[in-house]
Scaffold this active site. Structure first.
Site, PDB file in Angstrom:
ATOM      1  N   ARG A 239       0.873  -1.179   0.000  1.00 46.95           N
ATOM      2  CA  ARG A 239       0.000   0.000   0.000  1.00 46.95           C
ATOM      3  C   ARG A 239       0.910   1.229   0.000  1.00 46.95           C
ATOM      4  O   ARG A 239       1.944   1.244   0.698  1.00 46.95           O
ATOM      5  CB  ARG A 239      -0.886   0.029   1.238  1.00 46.95           C
ATOM      6  CG  ARG A 239      -2.121  -0.847   1.153  1.00 46.95           C
ATOM      7  CD  ARG A 239      -3.164  -0.335   0.155  1.00 46.95           C
ATOM      8  NE  ARG A 239      -4.342  -1.167   0.105  1.00 46.95           N
ATOM      9  CZ  ARG A 239      -4.500  -2.192  -0.739  1.00 46.95           C
ATOM     10  NH1 ARG A 239      -3.555  -2.509  -1.603  1.00 46.95           N
ATOM     11  NH2 ARG A 239      -5.631  -2.896  -0.734  1.00 46.95           N
ATOM     12  N   GLU A 268      -3.467   7.784  -3.971  1.00 47.10           N
ATOM     13  CA  GLU A 268      -3.921   7.359  -5.311  1.00 47.10           C
ATOM     14  C   GLU A 268      -5.170   8.115  -5.717  1.00 47.10           C
ATOM     15  O   GLU A 268      -6.042   8.329  -4.874  1.00 47.10           O
ATOM     16  CB  GLU A 268      -4.189   5.847  -5.312  1.00 47.10           C
ATOM     17  CG  GLU A 268      -2.918   5.064  -5.127  1.00 47.10           C
ATOM     18  CD  GLU A 268      -3.121   3.549  -5.119  1.00 47.10           C
ATOM     19  OE1 GLU A 268      -4.201   3.074  -5.509  1.00 47.10           O
ATOM     20  OE2 GLU A 268      -2.166   2.866  -4.719  1.00 47.10           O
ATOM     21  N   HIS A 286      -1.317   0.429  -9.879  1.00 38.85           N
ATOM     22  CA  HIS A 286      -1.984  -0.494  -8.938  1.00 38.85           C
ATOM     23  C   HIS A 286      -2.598  -1.696  -9.693  1.00 38.85           C
ATOM     24  O   HIS A 286      -3.809  -1.895  -9.661  1.00 38.85           O
ATOM     25  CB  HIS A 286      -3.059   0.241  -8.125  1.00 38.85           C
ATOM     26  CG  HIS A 286      -3.361  -0.444  -6.823  1.00 38.85           C
ATOM     27  ND1 HIS A 286      -3.730   0.213  -5.681  1.00 38.85           N
ATOM     28  CD2 HIS A 286      -3.373  -1.771  -6.501  1.00 38.85           C
ATOM     29  CE1 HIS A 286      -3.947  -0.644  -4.699  1.00 38.85           C
ATOM     30  NE2 HIS A 286      -3.734  -1.871  -5.181  1.00 38.85           N
TER      31      HIS A 286
HETATM   32  P1  NAP Z   1      -1.165 -11.473   4.600  1.00 35.80           P
HETATM   33  O1  NAP Z   1      -1.130 -12.878   4.132  1.00 35.80           O
HETATM   34  O2  NAP Z   1      -2.036 -11.095   5.744  1.00 35.80           O
HETATM   35  O3  NAP Z   1       0.348 -11.025   4.904  1.00 35.80           O
HETATM   36  C1  NAP Z   1       0.682  -9.844   5.532  1.00 35.80           C
HETATM   37  C2  NAP Z   1       1.899 -10.113   6.381  1.00 35.80           C
HETATM   38  O4  NAP Z   1       2.327  -8.875   6.963  1.00 35.80           O
HETATM   39  C3  NAP Z   1       1.620 -11.076   7.543  1.00 35.80           C
HETATM   40  O5  NAP Z   1       2.598 -12.080   7.543  1.00 35.80           O
HETATM   41  C4  NAP Z   1       1.712 -10.198   8.776  1.00 35.80           C
HETATM   42  O6  NAP Z   1       2.274 -10.813   9.895  1.00 35.80           O
HETATM   43  C5  NAP Z   1       2.654  -9.121   8.326  1.00 35.80           C
HETATM   44  N1  NAP Z   1       2.475  -7.900   9.121  1.00 35.80           N
HETATM   45  C6  NAP Z   1       1.312  -7.287   9.443  1.00 35.80           C
HETATM   46  N2  NAP Z   1       1.566  -6.186  10.191  1.00 35.80           N
HETATM   47  C7  NAP Z   1       2.900  -6.149  10.352  1.00 35.80           C
HETATM   48  C8  NAP Z   1       3.759  -5.259  11.040  1.00 35.80           C
HETATM   49  N3  NAP Z   1       3.290  -4.204  11.716  1.00 35.80           N
HETATM   50  N4  NAP Z   1       5.087  -5.505  10.998  1.00 35.80           N
HETATM   51  C9  NAP Z   1       5.563  -6.583  10.340  1.00 35.80           C
HETATM   52  N5  NAP Z   1       4.801  -7.462   9.680  1.00 35.80           N
HETATM   53  C10 NAP Z   1       3.479  -7.238   9.685  1.00 35.80           C
HETATM   54  O7  NAP Z   1      -1.584 -10.500   3.423  1.00 35.80           O
HETATM   55  P2  NAP Z   1      -1.333 -10.692   1.852  1.00 35.80           P
HETATM   56  O8  NAP Z   1      -2.494 -11.384   1.251  1.00 35.80           O
HETATM   57  O9  NAP Z   1       0.039 -11.219   1.648  1.00 35.80           O
HETATM   58  O10 NAP Z   1      -1.433  -9.161   1.373  1.00 35.80           O
HETATM   59  C11 NAP Z   1      -0.572  -8.185   1.901  1.00 35.80           C
HETATM   60  C12 NAP Z   1      -1.002  -6.801   1.452  1.00 35.80           C
HETATM   61  O11 NAP Z   1      -0.666  -6.622   0.087  1.00 35.80           O
HETATM   62  C13 NAP Z   1      -2.523  -6.538   1.484  1.00 35.80           C
HETATM   63  O12 NAP Z   1      -2.945  -6.159   2.770  1.00 35.80           O
HETATM   64  C14 NAP Z   1      -2.696  -5.445   0.475  1.00 35.80           C
HETATM   65  O13 NAP Z   1      -2.602  -4.189   1.111  1.00 35.80           O
HETATM   66  C15 NAP Z   1      -1.508  -5.624  -0.461  1.00 35.80           C
HETATM   67  N6  NAP Z   1      -1.925  -6.080  -1.813  1.00 35.80           N
HETATM   68  C16 NAP Z   1      -1.702  -5.274  -2.882  1.00 35.80           C
HETATM   69  C17 NAP Z   1      -2.038  -5.713  -4.145  1.00 35.80           C
HETATM   70  C18 NAP Z   1      -1.796  -4.851  -5.341  1.00 35.80           C
HETATM   71  O14 NAP Z   1      -2.586  -4.869  -6.265  1.00 35.80           O
HETATM   72  N7  NAP Z   1      -0.713  -4.105  -5.370  1.00 35.80           N
HETATM   73  C19 NAP Z   1      -2.637  -6.968  -4.329  1.00 35.80           C
HETATM   74  C20 NAP Z   1      -2.860  -7.749  -3.222  1.00 35.80           C
HETATM   75  C21 NAP Z   1      -2.503  -7.304  -1.953  1.00 35.80           C
HETATM   76  P3  NAP Z   1       1.434 -11.786  10.846  1.00 35.80           P
HETATM   77  O15 NAP Z   1       1.430 -13.072  10.106  1.00 35.80           O
HETATM   78  O16 NAP Z   1       2.200 -11.866  12.094  1.00 35.80           O
HETATM   79  O17 NAP Z   1       0.087 -11.158  10.997  1.00 35.80           O
HETATM   80  C1  GLV Z   2      -5.300  -4.931  -3.967  1.00 34.72           C
HETATM   81  O1  GLV Z   2      -4.591  -4.000  -3.750  1.00 34.72           O
HETATM   82  C2  GLV Z   2      -5.929  -5.719  -2.967  1.00 34.72           C
HETATM   83  O2  GLV Z   2      -5.803  -5.385  -1.774  1.00 34.72           O
HETATM   84  O3  GLV Z   2      -6.614  -6.688  -3.342  1.00 34.72           O
END
Ligand code: NAP
Ligand code: GLV
Length: 326
Positions: A239, A268, A286
């Site tokens: 993000r 954004e 994005h």
């Molecule tokens: P996820 O599986 O929940 O992974 C997030 C990781 O971040 C978890 O391992 C979590 O740790 C860790 N975390 C959370 N808060 C933290 C902190 N303060 N310090 C250190 N680590 C921390 O989520 P995901 O599905 O991989 O997605 C991650 C993020 O990517 C989404 O929330 C979204 O904002 C972004 N995203 C962007 C796109 C795009 O189009 N660019 C697409 C998809 C997702 P814990 O396991 O300990 O909770």
């Molecule tokens: C994209 O940014 C998502 O959070 O799915």
């Protein structure tokens, strides 16, 4: 019996519409452009379900405007645009779309990593300008990827997907996460759990995969750029506000890092102006999850979450399941 009423803030895709139309009386915002806030507040007023995107803020104002609302189903995995505690207080279920976009988003992080290291976008622009004079020994020299150190910040579904791809490039992988992952996962991914300081100091590529929260806002700021290698690259597909864009622009200007590749931005669709003219920055709009297959799966998942809820079952991706018991 009449069906519950739903508002979908986009036309979505046929596969998702089929599920929604079977289960709801649906009003679709008819165009693939953001629904104006006033229209959203007016159209959601009598609805039981809302299917929204990450560009729509779901806050107390909206909840007050929609007294019948029972579920907010976002077509995204990130849910920083939704005030989940406010939804819970008003007994509104919140769901998201985790899992189906991991590989597609990890692919984009890698596309950005490779492109910024090997100056692919600059090369493309040069050829198109008609001024490329032909091969020279010192043209567009970038950084190697193979065998380097990858630092993954946020080792969840997507972060681990990015690390898995690094195995093929014989990279050393460091990761920083809130909690350490299972030893078996570390072994499989050849990943070492480290503090953020060490990750920043030792990585050649720093890739961000944490959700946006109070703790992660500006996690990467001036202080982080002081620690990074001058030859390192930053990749952000998490993000925008996780990175202080003004500090990034300053650090690039002062050559504190070699380059950055961004998919997401602090405000954004605006981009910090000083980043727009930089050749050491790659900017994409994005598109982390933007493949036909994945966006279709996300929309279907969001429709399914809403339909399951109104069928009296726990939606597969409930973020505040306690609502079901209240
Ligand atoms: P996820 O599986 O929940 O992974 C997030 C990781 O971040 C978890 O391992 C979590 O740790 C860790 N975390 C959370 N808060 C933290 C902190 N303060 N310090 C250190 N680590 C921390 O989520 P995901 O599905 O991989 O997605 C991650 C993020 O990517 C989404 O929330 C979204 O904002 C972004 N995203 C962007 C796109 C795009 O189009 N660019 C697409 C998809 C997702 P814990 O396991 O300990 O909770
Ligand atoms: C994209 O940014 C998502 O959070 O799915």
């Amino acid at each position: 019996m009449s069906k519950p009423k739903a508002l979908a803030t986009r036309p979505l895709f046929p596969a998702a519409r089929e599920i929604l139309d079977r289960n709801f009386d649906v009003e679709y915002w008819p165009v693939q452009d953001k629904i104006p806030r006033a229209e959203l507040l007016q159209r959601v007023a009598e609805k039981d379900a809302l299917l929204c995107l990450l560009t729509e803020k779901i806050d107390s104002e909206l909840l007050v405007a929609a007294p019948k609302l029972r579920i907010v189903s976002t077509v995204s995995v990130g849910y920083d645009h939704i005030d989940v505690p406010a939804c819970t207080r008003r007994n509104v279920m919140v769901t998201n779309t985790p899992g189906v976009l991991d590989e597609t988003t990890a692919d984009l992080a890698w596309a950005l990593l490779m492109a910024v290291a090997r100056r692919v976008v600059e090369g493309d622009a040069w050829i198109r300008s008609g001024t490329w004079p032909g091969w020279e020994l010192d043209q567009l020299l970038g950084g190697d990827v193979y065998g380097k150190t990858l630092g993954v910040v946020g080792f969840g579904r997507i972060g681990r997907g990015v690390a898995r791809r690094a195995l093929g490039f014989q990279m050393r992988v460091l990761y920083f996460n809130r909690t350490r992952v299972a030893e078996q996962t570390e072994k499989e991914l050849h990943a070492e759990f480290v503090g953020l300081d060490r990750l920043l100091r030792e990585s050649d590529f720093v890739t961000l995969h944490v959700p946006l929260s109070a703790e992660t806002r500006h996690l990467i700021s001036a202080d982080a750029f002081e620690k990074m290698k001058r030859t390192a690259y930053l990749i952000n597909t998490a993000r925008g506000p996780v990175v202080d864009e003004a500090a990034l622009a300053r650090a690039l200007e002062e050559k504190k890092l070699a380059g950055a590749a961004l998919d997401v931005y602090e405000s954004e669709p605006k981009v910090y102006p000083a980043l727009l003219s930089r050749r050491d920055v790659i900017l994409v709009p994005h598109i982390g999850s933007a493949s036909v297959e994945t966006r279709t799966k996300m929309a279907v998942m969001a429709a399914t979450n809403a339909a399951e809820f109104f069928a009296g079952r726990r939606p597969p991706n409930a973020l505040n399941a306690d609502v079901l018991h209240s």
